[in-house]
Every structure is written in C-alpha cells, then in structure tokens.
Design an enzyme around this catalytic site. Structure first.
Site, PDB file in Angstrom:
ATOM      1  N   ASP A  43     -27.511 -27.960 -75.283  1.00 23.74           N
ATOM      2  CA  ASP A  43     -27.397 -27.032 -75.158  1.00 23.74           C
ATOM      3  C   ASP A  43     -28.790 -26.507 -75.104  1.00 23.74           C
ATOM      4  OD1 ASP A  43     -27.250 -24.121 -73.548  1.00 23.74           O
ATOM      5  OD2 ASP A  43     -25.265 -24.693 -74.209  1.00 23.74           O
ATOM      6  N   HIS A  80     -29.165 -18.933 -74.197  1.00 19.11           N
ATOM      7  CA  HIS A  80     -28.004 -19.818 -73.982  1.00 19.11           C
ATOM      8  C   HIS A  80     -27.066 -20.170 -74.728  1.00 19.11           C
ATOM      9  CE1 HIS A  80     -25.775 -22.081 -71.128  1.00 19.11           C
ATOM     10  NE2 HIS A  80     -25.488 -21.308 -70.151  1.00 19.11           N
ATOM     11  N   ASN A 176     -22.115 -23.098 -61.330  1.00 17.17           N
ATOM     12  CA  ASN A 176     -22.193 -21.202 -61.086  1.00 17.17           C
ATOM     13  C   ASN A 176     -22.738 -21.426 -59.653  1.00 17.17           C
ATOM     14  OD1 ASN A 176     -20.897 -20.348 -63.143  1.00 17.17           O
ATOM     15  ND2 ASN A 176     -23.242 -19.780 -63.652  1.00 17.17           N
ATOM     16  N   SER A 243     -20.844 -21.260 -67.767  1.00 13.21           N
ATOM     17  CA  SER A 243     -21.201 -21.283 -69.150  1.00 13.21           C
ATOM     18  C   SER A 243     -20.421 -20.877 -70.639  1.00 13.21           C
ATOM     19  CB  SER A 243     -22.551 -21.005 -69.248  1.00 13.21           C
ATOM     20  OG  SER A 243     -23.573 -22.399 -68.324  1.00 13.21           O
TER      21      SER A 243
END
Length: 299
Positions: A43, A80, A176, A243
């Site tokens: 990530d 994130h 998304n 996510s």
C-alpha cells in the site's frame, strides 16, 4: 510501464461497524484473533509507531522514491495504508480493534507521496512478500492489495500465480469506478484475476455502495463505507472505499486460518473459499456481478 493506483476514497463522520457486521467477535470468543498469521499489506506505507499498530508490525520495505528511496522508511504520507492496516490488525489499545488484532503485518510501500506507483514495484513487492521469511522462518500467509491498475499484465499475472501456488492468499479491492449499474464492467488488476479474492463494498445497511466496481469476477462484499480505523500521527479517521472492504476479508481469512489449524482442516485456497462462500449472505435484487457470493460472514 502501467501505473497502479489506490481507489479514490472519502472521509465521513459515522461510527464504525465493520468488525461486528462480519461476526469477527464470534471468533475472538473462541480465542481466534489472528495469532501466528503474517499478512503483507502492499500500500502507501504505514505509521510504524501508531499505538494500535506498533506491536503488530514485524517488518517493512519501501519500494518508492520517497525519502530518497530509503528502503527502511515506510512513512505513510496519505494515510491510506495506515487505515487499511488498522482494519486488519489494530490491537485495541485505545478502543480501535481490527478484524484480526493479533495478526502480524509486513508493510510494503509501493505508492509514493504523489499518489502513484507502477506495476514494476508492485511485482517487486509481491515477490518480496512471497520470499520473505521471519526470524523463525515464518512466511506470509495473506497479501492485502487495496490498490490496482487498469491493465492486464503477464508478469503481474505470473507473480500472482506464484503466490497462490505457495498457498498465499491474495485479497484485493475491486475499485471505486462503479457507476451503479451492473450492465457496465469496471476492472482493476490484479483483483480481476480469478486467483485473487476480489472484494466490493457495502454500507452499514447492507446496501452495495454505488461506487464499487462490478464485473464477473467479484467474489465478496464487505463493509467499506464510513469505516473507522487508524491514521498517521497516532490519529484515527473514517474512510470509505473498496480499499476498506478488502482488509475486512483479509482479517477474516486470518481468523479462519486459526480455526483450520486448530481443527486440522487442510489449508488451501479451495477450503477457505468454500467456507467464505458457504457462510456469505447473498442479497436479493443483485447479480453476482455486484456481490459475487454475497456479504462475508464468519459464522
């Protein structure tokens, strides 16, 4: 070289609900909390010193050019990766608990502070996770990918197959880019590969979230809207996105690995997938292109 990206995500101010919705506490009551399970989070990095995560981060590596390419610096500039890590394994020191609060995390940073990355570093990180060994020769059990790219890639597919051949589970966010219609397909890789468990998002009312990608290889739905988790600088935030859905499934697999080991059930992709599919809640009014097997439930 194709780029990878983290799906756009939004902040909001509602309470957390995801851990209880998937019935994780039922497994905690049986002393299954992810102990002995090692998870690679590929990530944006992670706040290594966060009070809820510091005890569970066992190693890290930076594949980006951030901080002069220092391989030991996994600073998370977007939040994130820290948020994703907390959904999996926040330790409940300050009231935030992950799905598998005793699992250990290998943090692999492939998205830089500019929000971009590429397949080359993603492939390097996947290989790193496959080959990583801990101090006692532990290996990685699960890889979480709350990211993806728009292009099919032979080398990416090969490394995914390599991981699966070594009994490593890969869980990925579907993306998304959804338009609320099942007629159109939105695809990110490596989530779209059949060897990967591809996850889309629901809200607290069990409604599929309109922004979730739909396609023929969606596997499950999991909580992904208004999820409360860890954030850099020892803070917390509520974010929305596929996510956030993927790490709920990653944590759930960690708990299932605890169960299977205790009961001497063979551990392989087919057995874990069968459990998840047979315990999922299939929603009326939606096809498998939206929900796959349905909403993940642990019991």
């Amino acid at each position: 070289m194709p780029k990878i990206l983290i799906p756009n995500y939004t902040r909001s101010s509602f309470d957390n609900y995801g851990v209880s919705l998937i019935n994780a506490p039922a497994f905690w009551d049986r002393s299954f909390k992810g102990q002995g399970i090692n998870i690679a989070v590929i990530d944006t990095g992670c706040d290594r010193e966060h009070e809820e995560l510091s005890d569970n981060i066992i190693d890290g590596f930076n594949f980006t050019n951030d901080d002069d390419g220092d391989p030991t610096n996994i600073t998370d500039y977007s939040g994130h990766g820290t948020h994703v890590a907390g959904i999996i394994a926040a330790s409940n020191k300050n009231g935030i608990i992950g799905v598998a609060p005793k699992a250990k995390l290998l943090i692999l940073k492939v998205i830089g502070k500019d929000g971009s990355g590429d397949y080359k570093n993603l492939i390097r990180a996947l290989n790193f996770a496959i080959e990583w060994r801990g101090k006692n020769n532990e290996k990685i059990d699960i890889i979480n990918l709350s990211l993806g790219g728009p292009n099919d890639d032979k080398d990416l597919k090969n490394v995914v197959e390599k991981a699966v051949s070594q009994n490593i589970f890969i869980v990925a966010a579907s993306g998304n880019n959804g338009d609320g219609s099942e007629i159109t397909d939105e695809i990110l890789y490596p989530g779209f590969y059949k060897e990967v468990i591809q996850v889309s998002a629901i809200d607290e009312q069990l409604n599929p979230v309109f922004f979730s990608n739909t396609n023929i290889n969606i596997d499950f739905l999991a909580p992904g809207k208004d999820i409360h988790s860890t954030f850099p600088n020892n803070t917390y935030s509520k974010l929305s996105g596929t996510s956030m859905a993927a790490p709920h499934v990653t944590g759930a697999i960690a708990l299932l690995l605890n169960l299977f080991k205790t009961q001497n059930i063979p551990i392989n992709f087919e057995q874990i997938y069968l459990y998840l599919a047979s315990h999922s809640l299939f929603l009326n009014g939606y096809s498998s292109k939206t929900q796959g097997n349905g909403i993940i439930k642990l019991s």
